[in-house]
Scaffold this motif. Structure first.
Motif, PDB file in Angstrom:
ATOM      1  N   GLN A 238       0.993  -6.881  -1.399  1.00  0.00           N
ATOM      2  CA  GLN A 238       2.333  -6.843  -1.995  1.00  0.00           C
ATOM      3  C   GLN A 238       2.328  -7.319  -3.459  1.00  0.00           C
ATOM      4  O   GLN A 238       3.071  -8.231  -3.845  1.00  0.00           O
TER       5      GLN A 238
ATOM      6  N   LEU B 298      -2.292   5.095  -5.982  1.00  0.00           N
ATOM      7  CA  LEU B 298      -2.615   3.671  -6.120  1.00  0.00           C
ATOM      8  C   LEU B 298      -1.630   2.994  -7.073  1.00  0.00           C
ATOM      9  O   LEU B 298      -1.168   1.872  -6.816  1.00  0.00           O
TER      10      LEU B 298
ATOM     11  N   ARG C 136      -1.981  -2.548  -0.639  1.00  0.00           N
ATOM     12  CA  ARG C 136      -0.550  -2.529  -0.306  1.00  0.00           C
ATOM     13  C   ARG C 136      -0.166  -3.773   0.496  1.00  0.00           C
ATOM     14  O   ARG C 136       0.921  -4.343   0.309  1.00  0.00           O
TER      15      ARG C 136
ATOM     16  N   ALA D  34      -6.523   1.490  -0.450  1.00  0.00           N
ATOM     17  CA  ALA D  34      -5.122   1.430  -0.868  1.00  0.00           C
ATOM     18  C   ALA D  34      -4.287   0.650   0.144  1.00  0.00           C
ATOM     19  O   ALA D  34      -3.391  -0.114  -0.242  1.00  0.00           O
ATOM     20  N   ALA D  35      -4.578   0.818   1.410  1.00  0.00           N
ATOM     21  CA  ALA D  35      -3.845   0.082   2.444  1.00  0.00           C
ATOM     22  C   ALA D  35      -4.078  -1.418   2.303  1.00  0.00           C
ATOM     23  O   ALA D  35      -3.152  -2.222   2.486  1.00  0.00           O
TER      24      ALA D  35
ATOM     25  N   THR E  34       5.004  -3.179  -7.465  1.00  0.00           N
ATOM     26  CA  THR E  34       6.440  -2.957  -7.637  1.00  0.00           C
ATOM     27  C   THR E  34       6.862  -2.948  -9.095  1.00  0.00           C
ATOM     28  O   THR E  34       7.895  -2.373  -9.446  1.00  0.00           O
TER      29      THR E  34
ATOM     30  N   ILE F 274       1.696   1.439  -5.879  1.00  0.00           N
ATOM     31  CA  ILE F 274       1.723   0.252  -5.010  1.00  0.00           C
ATOM     32  C   ILE F 274       2.410  -0.939  -5.682  1.00  0.00           C
ATOM     33  O   ILE F 274       3.300  -1.559  -5.076  1.00  0.00           O
TER      34      ILE F 274
ATOM     35  N   ARG G 163      -7.856   5.917   0.824  1.00  0.00           N
ATOM     36  CA  ARG G 163      -6.674   5.502   1.572  1.00  0.00           C
ATOM     37  C   ARG G 163      -6.865   4.134   2.208  1.00  0.00           C
ATOM     38  O   ARG G 163      -5.942   3.307   2.231  1.00  0.00           O
TER      39      ARG G 163
END
Length: 313
Positions: A82, A99, A79, A75-76, A104, A102, A72
């Motif tokens: 972007q 994952l 994220r 992953a943060a 787009t 994340i 986690r």
């Protein structure tokens, strides 16, 4: 070479030669690589391939080497970047669905076979073991199931009858570069065709261990030859024992010597060459070998062991 649309940002998970070459392709197309995620080299492993971390540093790209990319906390961090895309080029860990959610515009993986054939681990080695005459590289969308997502690009390469895994891997590396370079403008521009593979006509293979390289001389000569070339250096090598001596056969050729009757496998020298007659009567010429870790001229093996021919079972 065409440039990527502005502000296309990617996180790249990469390792090995395919990772290094495909990272360069992204940069050549103007992709904003926000982070390169790779592996710390294992000192116990034979590191014969190019370093993705060094390539990234040459281009002043940030590098991360997490033990587990799916945590986690990591992953943060991803994220927060972007990213539009994730790309995975021979990264050794599966990216989990949390994952993959994340980026787009999705995540894409480069696999070293012509999917849906040879899904899973070490596809080049398995292709040689099975005597394939063709393989290649496939760029596909990453989904939860391994190597099962939509295909966006493929490039085939030939496998010659005496190619080793190292030689075929070099071809697959080039195939990966060509496939990615060809499709990247359309992928970044949102116009790439995505084709769902028919997994029912594909195949899946697991990983291999060094002990899987043990030669069974009762197998046909073609099977033995395929194993030898599939695990030839830089891989651990195909091996057998005579008494307590461990003999690694690092290269062989299908011999032009006349095929003999089926019978007891043996090694023998004709003076210049070391020949292996397998149980089916097929003959291989042994081009190089090691005895207890030391290289030895193949034709010298019978004298070293004090017998000619040398029974193999």
């Amino acid at each position: 070479m065409s440039q990527a649309p502005q502000a296309v940002r990617a996180v790249v998970f990469a390792y090995h030669n395919v990772g290094a070459r495909c990272l360069r392709v992204l940069l050549a197309h103007g992709v904003d690589v926000a982070l390169v995620v790779t592996h710390a080299d294992n000192p116990a492993e034979n590191i014969w391939f190019e370093s993705v971390a060094e390539v990234a540093r040459d281009y002043d790209l940030p590098v991360a080497t997490p033990d587990d990319a799916n945590t986690r906390g990591f992953a943060a961090q991803l994220r927060a970047l972007q990213p539009d895309f994730f790309f995975s080029f021979y990264y050794r860990q599966m990216l989990e669905p949390a994952l993959l959610a994340i980026p787009t515009r999705g995540g894409y993986n480069m696999h070293g076979s012509l999917l849906p054939r040879y899904r899973g681990r070490v596809p080049v080695n398995w292709a040689l073991i099975n005597g394939e005459r063709e393989t290649g590289a496939t760029l596909h969308r990453m989904v939860e199931r391994p190597d099962a997502g939509e295909i966006v690009a493929q490039q085939a390469v030939p496998i010659l009858p005496d190619d080793t895994a190292g030689e075929v891997f070099a071809k697959v590396t080039l195939a990966a570069e060509l496939a990615l370079d060809r499709v990247l403008p359309a992928l970044l521009g949102g116009t790439a065709t995505h084709l769902q593979p028919d997994l029912s006509v594909g195949s899946y293979f697991g990983g291999r261990k060094p002990d899987d390289g043990r030669i069974d001389w009762k197998q046909p000569a073609a099977v033995v030859h395929n194993l030898i070339r599939a695990v030839a250096p830089p891989y651990p090598g195909a091996f057998f024992f005579i008494g307590e001596r461990r003999i690694v056969v690092t290269r062989s050729l299908t011999s032009r010597a006349s095929r003999g009757p089926s019978g007891r496998p043996e090694l023998h020298t004709d003076g210049d060459h070391l020949l292996a007659r397998c149980a089916d009567g097929g003959v291989l010429r042994i081009l190089s070998l090691e005895v207890d870790g030391e290289p030895l001229a193949p034709a010298a093996l019978p004298a070293r062991l004090g017998q000619n021919p040398i029974p193999l079972v």
